[in-house]
Design a protein around this motif. Structure first.
Motif, mmCIF file in Angstrom:
data_model
loop_
_atom_site.group_PDB
_atom_site.id
_atom_site.type_symbol
_atom_site.label_atom_id
_atom_site.label_comp_id
_atom_site.label_asym_id
_atom_site.label_seq_id
_atom_site.Cartn_x
_atom_site.Cartn_y
_atom_site.Cartn_z
ATOM 1 N N LEU A 67 -11.279 -4.161 8.615
ATOM 2 C CA LEU A 67 -10.808 -5.055 9.669
ATOM 3 C C LEU A 67 -9.604 -5.871 9.214
ATOM 4 C CD1 LEU A 67 -14.243 -6.299 11.056
ATOM 5 C CD2 LEU A 67 -12.701 -4.594 12.061
ATOM 6 N N GLY A 68 -9.591 -6.257 7.939
ATOM 7 C CA GLY A 68 -8.468 -7.033 7.415
ATOM 8 C C GLY A 68 -7.172 -6.237 7.415
ATOM 9 N N ASN A 69 -7.242 -4.988 6.973
ATOM 10 C CA ASN A 69 -6.041 -4.147 6.960
ATOM 11 C C ASN A 69 -5.604 -3.790 8.376
ATOM 12 O OD1 ASN A 69 -5.056 -3.256 4.142
ATOM 13 N ND2 ASN A 69 -7.282 -3.140 3.956
ATOM 14 N N LEU A 70 -6.563 -3.610 9.284
ATOM 15 C CA LEU A 70 -6.206 -3.359 10.678
ATOM 16 C C LEU A 70 -5.505 -4.579 11.274
ATOM 17 C CD1 LEU A 70 -6.395 -1.542 13.207
ATOM 18 C CD2 LEU A 70 -8.620 -2.579 13.674
ATOM 19 N N TYR A 71 -6.036 -5.755 10.985
ATOM 20 C CA TYR A 71 -5.435 -6.995 11.472
ATOM 21 C C TYR A 71 -4.007 -7.163 10.939
ATOM 22 C CZ TYR A 71 -4.521 -12.013 11.860
ATOM 23 O OH TYR A 71 -3.938 -13.238 12.106
ATOM 24 N N LYS A 72 -3.836 -6.984 9.640
ATOM 25 C CA LYS A 72 -2.507 -7.141 9.033
ATOM 26 C C LYS A 72 -1.536 -6.067 9.530
ATOM 27 C CE LYS A 72 -1.325 -9.509 6.085
ATOM 28 N NZ LYS A 72 -0.585 -10.799 6.113
ATOM 29 N N MET A 73 -2.067 -4.892 9.770
ATOM 30 C CA MET A 73 -1.229 -3.803 10.268
ATOM 31 C C MET A 73 -0.660 -4.142 11.647
ATOM 32 S SD MET A 73 -2.417 0.127 10.832
ATOM 33 C CE MET A 73 -1.436 1.269 11.812
ATOM 34 N N ILE A 140 -2.353 2.928 5.127
ATOM 35 C CA ILE A 140 -2.929 3.853 4.138
ATOM 36 C C ILE A 140 -4.259 3.324 3.608
ATOM 37 C CG2 ILE A 140 -2.587 4.939 1.900
ATOM 38 C CD1 ILE A 140 -0.865 6.119 4.091
ATOM 39 N N ILE A 141 -4.304 2.045 3.266
ATOM 40 C CA ILE A 141 -5.534 1.467 2.722
ATOM 41 C C ILE A 141 -6.628 1.439 3.793
ATOM 42 C CG2 ILE A 141 -6.567 -0.588 1.679
ATOM 43 C CD1 ILE A 141 -3.922 -1.194 0.386
ATOM 44 N N LEU A 142 -6.240 1.242 5.046
ATOM 45 C CA LEU A 142 -7.202 1.292 6.146
ATOM 46 C C LEU A 142 -7.870 2.666 6.201
ATOM 47 C CD1 LEU A 142 -8.526 0.289 8.791
ATOM 48 C CD2 LEU A 142 -6.435 1.022 9.982
ATOM 49 N N ILE A 143 -7.089 3.713 6.084
ATOM 50 C CA ILE A 143 -7.648 5.074 6.116
ATOM 51 C C ILE A 143 -8.576 5.296 4.931
ATOM 52 C CG2 ILE A 143 -7.120 7.532 6.066
ATOM 53 C CD1 ILE A 143 -4.438 6.913 7.318
ATOM 54 N N TRP A 256 -5.491 -3.111 -3.308
ATOM 55 C CA TRP A 256 -6.673 -2.437 -2.789
ATOM 56 C C TRP A 256 -7.857 -3.395 -2.653
ATOM 57 C CZ3 TRP A 256 -4.920 2.356 -1.763
ATOM 58 C CH2 TRP A 256 -3.824 2.787 -2.501
ATOM 59 N N LEU A 257 -7.793 -4.525 -3.343
ATOM 60 C CA LEU A 257 -8.912 -5.463 -3.326
ATOM 61 C C LEU A 257 -8.952 -6.314 -2.068
ATOM 62 C CD1 LEU A 257 -8.767 -6.681 -7.046
ATOM 63 C CD2 LEU A 257 -10.252 -4.925 -6.045
ATOM 64 N N SER A 258 -7.800 -6.601 -1.506
ATOM 65 C CA SER A 258 -7.753 -7.460 -0.323
ATOM 66 C C SER A 258 -6.470 -7.216 0.462
ATOM 67 C CB SER A 258 -7.832 -8.934 -0.725
ATOM 68 O OG SER A 258 -7.570 -9.777 0.386
ATOM 69 N N PRO A 259 -6.559 -7.143 1.779
ATOM 70 C CA PRO A 259 -5.352 -6.979 2.600
ATOM 71 C C PRO A 259 -4.484 -8.231 2.612
ATOM 72 C CG PRO A 259 -7.280 -7.294 3.990
ATOM 73 C CD PRO A 259 -7.795 -7.135 2.589
ATOM 74 N N PHE A 260 -5.030 -9.356 2.150
ATOM 75 C CA PHE A 260 -4.287 -10.611 2.160
ATOM 76 C C PHE A 260 -3.617 -10.905 0.820
ATOM 77 C CE2 PHE A 260 -7.676 -10.838 5.304
ATOM 78 C CZ PHE A 260 -6.955 -11.168 6.447
#
Length: 287
Positions: A67-73, A140-143, A256-260
């Motif tokens: 969800l974090g990577n989707l949000y940032k994306m 990429i990380i989301l996938i 890879w540890l956090s989208p933030f």
């Protein structure tokens, strides 16, 4: 241009974007509820046990990154809107007749977003936005985390699913691939069909994630976008490490540890390293 809102599906004119986003979030909710609310209590009746805490912690970490990577994306602006572009057409640049602006190399106009996108790769239906220079990392990380989560869920509920369907046999395959037919014919009840559907959804997610990674990992390896791959453009291949940094930034080992987690990119999208025949690179600066 206003930054894309996380609730873009309420405003997006593209029906495909709304359906894609809803499908992704809906599937994620369904699988999470199934694993935590149904499978976990069945495997571990004592919900205060250590294994339960481990599974819940792992699930929380995976959901946080998905969800974090989707949000940032979605929230990351990948367009040229906030950049002062030159009025004179520079060498290697091109003119965008849609935006009526000069656009730098590797920049492409998206008809869905109706804006030029820096180092545009493609328009993602599941996020309703373009994948470009600044949010390629999150895509990429989301996938990857989606694939890890799907494999984790598939292995965790394997015994439960086949037990609920009465073992592995021809009718169990019918439950999964033709769920409505089994209900109409009275072959199974709703609970069995939902279990079979959850298993099928997880399997399809695994296969689709592998398919996407099989496309995008080679692109990253060779420093290409999807458009450049189709046009056989290889001039931006500057070596594996530099290609990785162009997508994930200099802090690529920890993102890879956090989208933030911040990770500065080596370019602003207006200048790129170009590999030459002797595997050296030189900087082309347009502004």
């Amino acid at each position: 241009m206003r930054r894309p809102n996380i609730f873009f599906f309420l405003q997006s004119p593209m029906i495909s974007d709304r359906l894609g986003f809803t499908t992704f979030i809906g599937g994620l909710i369904l699988i999470t509820v199934f694993e935590i609310g149904t499978v976990l209590p069945s495997v571990y009746p004592d919900m205060n046990s250590t294994p339960v805490y481990i599974h819940i912690s792992a699930t929380t970490f995976l959901l946080f990154n998905i969800l974090g990577n989707l949000y940032k994306m979605i929230r990351t602006d990948v367009t040229t809107t906030r950049i002062a572009l030159p009025s004179i057409l520079k060498s290697g640049w091109h003119y965008c007749y849609y935006c009526q602006e000069n656009a730098p190399p590797r920049c492409d106009h998206c008809l869905c977003c109706n804006r030029c996108v820096l180092k545009r790769d493609h328009h993602c239906l599941f996020a309703g936005c373009c994948v470009g220079l600044q949010n390629h990392r999150y895509f990429i990380i989301l996938i990857i985390y989606t694939l890890i989560s799907a494999v984790y869920a598939f292995l965790f509920h394997w015994n439960y699913v086949w037990s609920a369907m009465g073992g592995f046999h021809l009718s169990s395959l019918v439950y999964m691939f033709l769920p409505l037919l089994t209900i109409v014919l009275g072959m199974a009840n709703w609970q069995t069909v939902l279990v079979a559907f959850a298993n099928l959804l997880t399997l399809m997610t695994i296969l689709f994630s592998i398919y996407l990674l099989s496309i995008h990992i080679p692109l990253i390896q060779h420093g290409q976008t999807s458009r450049e791959k189709r046009k056989c453009v290889r001039e931006y291949d500057i070596g594996l490490l530099s290609n990785i940094e162009l997508v994930f930034g200099f802090n690529w080992r920890l993102v890879w540890l956090s989208p933030f987690m911040k990770s500065q990119l080596p370019t602003d999208g207006l200048s790129f390293n170009v590999g030459d025949k002797s595997n050296r690179s030189h900087q082309i600066k347009y502004l």
